[in-house]
Design a protein around this motif. Structure first.
Motif, PDB file in Angstrom:
ATOM      1  N   PHE A   1       0.853  -1.182   0.000  1.00  0.00           N
ATOM      2  CA  PHE A   1       0.000   0.000   0.000  1.00  0.00           C
ATOM      3  C   PHE A   1       0.890   1.232   0.000  1.00  0.00           C
ATOM      4  O   PHE A   1       1.742   1.393   0.878  1.00  0.00           O
ATOM      5  N   THR A   2       0.681   2.145  -0.948  1.00  0.00           N
ATOM      6  CA  THR A   2       1.447   3.384  -0.936  1.00  0.00           C
ATOM      7  C   THR A   2       0.953   4.333   0.141  1.00  0.00           C
ATOM      8  O   THR A   2       1.745   5.054   0.755  1.00  0.00           O
ATOM      9  N   HIS A   3      -0.377   4.341   0.373  1.00  0.00           N
ATOM     10  CA  HIS A   3      -0.908   5.271   1.362  1.00  0.00           C
ATOM     11  C   HIS A   3      -2.309   4.875   1.792  1.00  0.00           C
ATOM     12  O   HIS A   3      -2.847   3.856   1.345  1.00  0.00           O
ATOM     13  N   SER A   4      -2.899   5.690   2.663  1.00  0.00           N
ATOM     14  CA  SER A   4      -4.062   5.282   3.454  1.00  0.00           C
ATOM     15  C   SER A   4      -5.404   5.705   2.891  1.00  0.00           C
ATOM     16  O   SER A   4      -6.403   5.671   3.606  1.00  0.00           O
ATOM     17  N   HIS A   5      -5.481   6.098   1.621  1.00  0.00           N
ATOM     18  CA  HIS A   5      -6.769   6.468   1.034  1.00  0.00           C
ATOM     19  C   HIS A   5      -7.451   5.250   0.431  1.00  0.00           C
ATOM     20  O   HIS A   5      -6.806   4.365  -0.131  1.00  0.00           O
ATOM     21  N   VAL A   6      -8.768   5.245   0.488  1.00  0.00           N
ATOM     22  CA  VAL A   6      -9.544   4.048   0.203  1.00  0.00           C
ATOM     23  C   VAL A   6      -9.382   3.559  -1.229  1.00  0.00           C
ATOM     24  O   VAL A   6      -9.501   2.352  -1.496  1.00  0.00           O
ATOM     25  N   ASP A   7      -9.096   4.450  -2.185  1.00  0.00           N
ATOM     26  CA  ASP A   7      -8.973   4.003  -3.578  1.00  0.00           C
ATOM     27  C   ASP A   7      -7.672   3.251  -3.835  1.00  0.00           C
ATOM     28  O   ASP A   7      -7.412   2.848  -4.972  1.00  0.00           O
ATOM     29  N   HIS A   8      -6.884   3.020  -2.786  1.00  0.00           N
ATOM     30  CA  HIS A   8      -5.611   2.323  -2.946  1.00  0.00           C
ATOM     31  C   HIS A   8      -5.506   1.053  -2.101  1.00  0.00           C
ATOM     32  O   HIS A   8      -4.464   0.391  -2.138  1.00  0.00           O
ATOM     33  N   PHE A   9      -6.557   0.718  -1.364  1.00  0.00           N
ATOM     34  CA  PHE A   9      -6.455  -0.508  -0.557  1.00  0.00           C
ATOM     35  C   PHE A   9      -7.702  -1.372  -0.578  1.00  0.00           C
ATOM     36  O   PHE A   9      -7.637  -2.546  -0.211  1.00  0.00           O
TER      37      PHE A   9
ATOM     38  N   LEU B   1       6.895   6.444  -0.545  1.00  0.00           N
ATOM     39  CA  LEU B   1       7.362   6.215  -1.892  1.00  0.00           C
ATOM     40  C   LEU B   1       8.402   5.107  -1.829  1.00  0.00           C
ATOM     41  O   LEU B   1       8.966   4.829  -0.756  1.00  0.00           O
ATOM     42  N   PHE B   2       8.700   4.447  -2.971  1.00  0.00           N
ATOM     43  CA  PHE B   2       9.701   3.386  -2.928  1.00  0.00           C
ATOM     44  C   PHE B   2      10.308   3.164  -4.306  1.00  0.00           C
ATOM     45  O   PHE B   2       9.820   3.668  -5.322  1.00  0.00           O
TER      46      PHE B   2
ATOM     47  N   ASP C   1       8.310   4.319  -7.516  1.00  0.00           N
ATOM     48  CA  ASP C   1       6.871   4.459  -7.313  1.00  0.00           C
ATOM     49  C   ASP C   1       6.660   5.729  -6.509  1.00  0.00           C
ATOM     50  O   ASP C   1       7.041   5.814  -5.334  1.00  0.00           O
ATOM     51  N   LEU C   2       6.051   6.721  -7.130  1.00  0.00           N
ATOM     52  CA  LEU C   2       5.883   8.046  -6.531  1.00  0.00           C
ATOM     53  C   LEU C   2       4.649   8.158  -5.661  1.00  0.00           C
ATOM     54  O   LEU C   2       4.350   9.244  -5.145  1.00  0.00           O
ATOM     55  N   ALA C   3       3.930   7.032  -5.465  1.00  0.00           N
ATOM     56  CA  ALA C   3       2.671   7.060  -4.715  1.00  0.00           C
ATOM     57  C   ALA C   3       1.781   8.149  -5.307  1.00  0.00           C
ATOM     58  O   ALA C   3       1.552   8.163  -6.524  1.00  0.00           O
TER      59      ALA C   3
ATOM     60  N   ALA D   1      17.144   6.283 -11.702  1.00  0.00           N
ATOM     61  CA  ALA D   1      15.846   5.831 -12.195  1.00  0.00           C
ATOM     62  C   ALA D   1      15.725   5.994 -13.705  1.00  0.00           C
ATOM     63  O   ALA D   1      16.147   7.007 -14.272  1.00  0.00           O
ATOM     64  N   VAL D   2      15.142   5.001 -14.351  1.00  0.00           N
ATOM     65  CA  VAL D   2      14.873   5.087 -15.789  1.00  0.00           C
ATOM     66  C   VAL D   2      13.386   5.260 -16.063  1.00  0.00           C
ATOM     67  O   VAL D   2      12.983   5.514 -17.198  1.00  0.00           O
ATOM     68  N   ALA D   3      12.563   5.122 -15.021  1.00  0.00           N
ATOM     69  CA  ALA D   3      11.120   5.327 -15.164  1.00  0.00           C
ATOM     70  C   ALA D   3      10.536   5.630 -13.794  1.00  0.00           C
ATOM     71  O   ALA D   3      11.116   5.303 -12.763  1.00  0.00           O
ATOM     72  N   SER D   4       9.381   6.287 -13.808  1.00  0.00           N
ATOM     73  CA  SER D   4       8.635   6.505 -12.568  1.00  0.00           C
ATOM     74  C   SER D   4       7.165   6.255 -12.834  1.00  0.00           C
ATOM     75  O   SER D   4       6.655   6.532 -13.928  1.00  0.00           O
TER      76      SER D   4
END
Length: 653
Positions: free
Chosen positions: A171-179, A290-291, A300-302, A341-344
């Protein structure tokens, strides 16, 4: 407790289910609106089509059907409703051309390869879900807003790329559209046993459950405006939300992650892949990270760098965010991984490819937020007030002409006001504005002073001159003075409608057009899904529950009361004391010696009451709820708690 919990969580899912009937037809775009939209068309570099090439790059396949249904046959999301966005040629007069361009990009959906081994399913829900090829299976990042859309995405990558088991979830973060699609991706028992890790940032579970609980009802009502859920999907209505097209109205699921990341620089091997983490709390979400995958050289810029200006303060309402903290985080991202990084990729929108493009995107997004922070403070220190700053605020062309810095989701003026609020509060320092009259009372005095006919004529003249902000301001006074004044309602609606047609921000457009609709047609009590999913309710800690009961306590009903309730959760083996005194509810984690009433129940059985699975009476009858002492004290306590009406007025008193 049962009814009051109906809409206390996960507010982004107010659904596009709406009642039928004879509604007032919208107007077309006026000449003033056409002129305003043409100015945007002339300002921005629309000849640059790189975003369309990037959004289509690596396309593998679309969903088998644009309509995703639930087990009961209910429509979870119908993406075909946005097919009008595929129209080629000039943007409609009723849509800001910059927002139209963004919405067309968001209509490009399906499964895409980022680099070999990394895939995304984009625009089948509000957010993206990412699949990273690990040693044994798929590492799934951000499993969407519902189990139905998450399953459809997983089925698509398994069918079109490689059929693999899920080996981890991040999970990148705590908003419902991501978990919320979690249970369609992994089995909870496999996570509890350690077979499959579910990885999340520090504070994730608390924030995921609590963010929309305490102010959940008002946030949900405002979200029905923000996401345009009550509008038809067409060029005179909802054209998307800027961040994504729309949200899925499916099954919200969640359970405890098994691994929590707590510090920047922390490293972890996930299914044979190295992952490096960067903490970003208090940026786009209270719990965010981010990771970086060194083997793939992908960041991954979250949700901290996007193809839009994001929200410093979301229009649905939330705690204000720090633009400076946001900028500082992106500076750190560049320092940590920018050279390699070669992509984000991100939780929304399409990727960036090539080290130079990755860094340029990060730098300009960083500078966007830093500019908002610094220049708002500069002007505040010159004595300018919040609204004066917002009116004077202009981005330099080097930032403002970048499409990914435009306000498709966050609105520039709104974010400037939010930044002022963060440092100075909502008051401008003028003592005349320290204690203003309530809106309806103030409006009546304006009408008494000026006269309703004169104000209506003024609002009409302003509308005819293309001065829609002033027309709406005057018309709104008339509506608040007399909500039955249909001429004032219609004229205000006309002005809001043109402002919506000009808006570059999807949420701002949706607010304007939904307000116009309700002024014309009144509040239509449309069906909305029950967003208080079992997983969200069961995820509430006892402290969250008690805090929410304190929010519901009606001070008049509690006036003069002095009650003490003991509550023992048998499954948690924990005692609590709840006290009501001075019209305030307090609690502590121990039992009182002489309570008015004592309740014994498991937390799980109390959750069943909140979810409507069982009633209080049923739990007493089957022995799951034991009440000792003065039972009428418990009844008295329940009688002090308010329930919240969802369909309150937004554009009238």
């Amino acid at each position: 407790m049962r009814n009051s919990q109906k809409r206390c969580t996960a507010i982004v899912l107010a659904s596009a289910l709406f009642t039928t009937g004879a509604f007032a037809a919208p107007n077309g775009a006026t000449e003033a609106t056409k002129k305003a939209n043409q100015e945007i068309a002339d300002y921005l570099p629309f000849s640059n089509t790189q975003d369309f090439e990037d959004a289509k790059r690596g396309f593998i396949a679309d969903l088998p059907s644009p309509i995703i249904k639930g087990e009961a046959g209910n429509t979870v999301i119908d993406l075909s409703q946005y097919d009008f966005l595929k129209k080629e040629g000039a943007s409609p007069d009723t849509v800001n051309p910059s927002l139209w361009r963004q919405s067309q990009l968001l209509a490009i959906r399906g499964l895409f390869e980022v680099v070999e081994g990394v895939y995304q399913v984009r625009n089948v829900d509000l957010a993206n879900v990412t699949f990273v090829r690990g040693k044994t299976g798929w590492i799934v990042i951000d499993p969407l807003t519902s189990s139905e859309t998450a399953k459809a995405a997983l089925d698509l990558v398994n069918d079109k790329v490689e059929n693999l088991p899920v080996s981890a979830v991040i999970f990148t973060h705590s908003h419902v559209d991501h978990f919320a699609g979690l249970r369609a991706i992994v089995d909870e028992e496999d996570v509890k046993s350690g077979k499959i890790p579910v990885i999340a940032p520090d504070g994730f579970m608390e924030e995921a459950v609590s963010e929309n609980v305490f102010a959940g009802n008002v946030m949900s009502r405002r979200a029905s405006y923000m996401y345009g859920n009550l509008l038809p999907k067409d060029p005179q209505g909802n054209v998307g939300g800027g961040l994504g097209l729309t949200t899925a109205a499916g099954t919200i699921t969640l359970f405890e992650p098994s691994k929590i990341i707590t510090k920047t620089g922390e490293k972890m091997v996930v299914d044979g892949l190295d992952v490096e983490f960067q903490m970003a709390p208090g940026t786009e979400a209270p719990a965010e990270m981010l990771f970086y995958f060194p083997q793939y050289k992908i960041i991954d810029l979250a949700e901290d760098a996007n193809h839009t200006l994001h929200n410093i303060l979301t229009m649905r309402g939330a705690k204000v965010r720090s633009a400076k903290k946001w900028a500082d985080t992106l500076s750190e991202t560049i320092e940590m991984w920018g050279d390699d990084a070669v992509a984000s990729i991100g939780s929304h929108h399409w990727p960036q490819w090539g080290q130079e493009k990755v860094v340029e995107h990060l730098e300009k997004q960083r500078d966007l937020y830093k500019y908002i922070n610094d220049q708002t403070l500069r002007m505040a220190n010159q004595g300018m007030t919040m609204h004066e700053i917002a009116e004077a605020f202009v981005l330099p062309d080097s930032l403002g002409k970048e499409f990914y810095n435009r306000g498709y989701y966050g609105n520039l003026k709104h974010n400037v006001r939010a930044t002022y609020q963060l440092y100075q509060g909502f008051w401008d320092g003028n003592p005349s504005n320290l204690d203003p009259l309530p809106p309806a009372e103030e409006a009546k005095k304006y009408v008494e002073m000026v006269g309703a006919d004169k104000m209506l004529a003024t609002a009409q003249a302003a509308y005819d001159n293309g001065e829609y902000r002033w027309s709406a301001t005057v018309g709104n006074k008339l509506v608040f003075a007399d909500p039955s004044n249909q001429k004032a309602r219609d004229l205000t609606a006309n002005a809001l409608e043109q402002m919506g047609y000009q808006a570059e921000s999807g949420p701002a457009r949706n607010f304007y057009l939904t307000g116009a609709k309700e002024l014309r047609d009144g509040v239509q009590k449309a069906a909305t899904p029950n967003t208080s999913s079992p997983d969200i309710i069961r995820g509430m800690t006892p402290a969250m529950l008690f805090d929410y009961l304190g929010v519901r306590l009606n001070p008049e009903k509690a006036a003069g009361k002095d009650l003490t309730l003991n509550l023992r959760f048998t499954d948690l083996e924990q005692d609590y004391t709840l006290t009501v005194k001075n019209s305030v509810l307090n609690y502590k984690a121990e039992a009182a010696e002489e309570p008015d009433v004592s309740l014994t129940i498991s937390k799980a059985d109390l959750d069943d009451i909140q979810l409507g699975v069982a009633t209080l009476e049923e739990q007493v009858a089957n022995g799951k709820l034991k009440i000792e002492g003065r039972q009428e004290a418990f009844t008295e306590f329940l009688g002090m708690l308010d329930t919240f009406e969802f369909w309150f007025e937004m554009v009238a008193p």
